[in-house]
Structure formats: C-alpha cells, structure tokens
Design a protein around this motif. Structure first.
Motif: not given
Length: 82
Positions: A16-30
């Motif tokens: 769950r923690t890694l998925i949250k990190m993934f979504f945070q970084d996904l927003e910056t990548y977008k």
C-alpha cells in the motif's frame, strides 16, 4: 498466528505504501514527462511487483488479486505516457 499476522501486515502495508508513492510520482510524471521520472516510476513498479509476487508465494495475496493489482498499476503507467 501472531507470526503470520505480522508477516501479512508487513507485506500488505508495504505494498500500500509503495502504491501511494507510485501515484504521487505518477502525478509529477504526467506534468513533466521526463525520462528520469519514468525510470523512477519503473523502479517503484518493479519493487511493487516483487513484493506482490513474494506475498503471493507465501499465500498473503490470492494469485488473481495479485494479478489484478499488477495489471491496474501497469495500465495507470501506460495511460500516463500518452
């Protein structure tokens, strides 16, 4: 029971923690679409896959649930690249 509960909690909370990190970084990548951000996302995604696979091997996640989680994450990354 206590040992198994702690092991299950470790894997589930880590995923769950890694998925949250993934979504945070996904927003910056977008917004930036930089290759460095993409590599960072791929590294996080591979560590999520690793934890999910290890958890599946130890019967923490059902195999279909694990496949569903991995598929959804891959689709989020794929749609962000467009």
């Amino acid at each position: 029971n206590e040992r198994n509960r702690l092991r299950n909690r470790y894997y589930k909370s880590s995923v769950r923690t890694l998925i949250k990190m993934f979504f945070q970084d996904l927003e910056t990548y977008k917004t930036s679409q930089s290759p460095e951000e993409r590599e960072k996302l791929k590294k996080i995604l591979s560590s999520i896959y690793s934890l999910i696979d290890k958890g599946t091997k130890k019967n923490i996640f059902h195999k279909n649930a694990a496949a569903r989680k991995k598929s959804k994450l891959a689709n989020y990354l794929k749609t962000a690249e467009v």
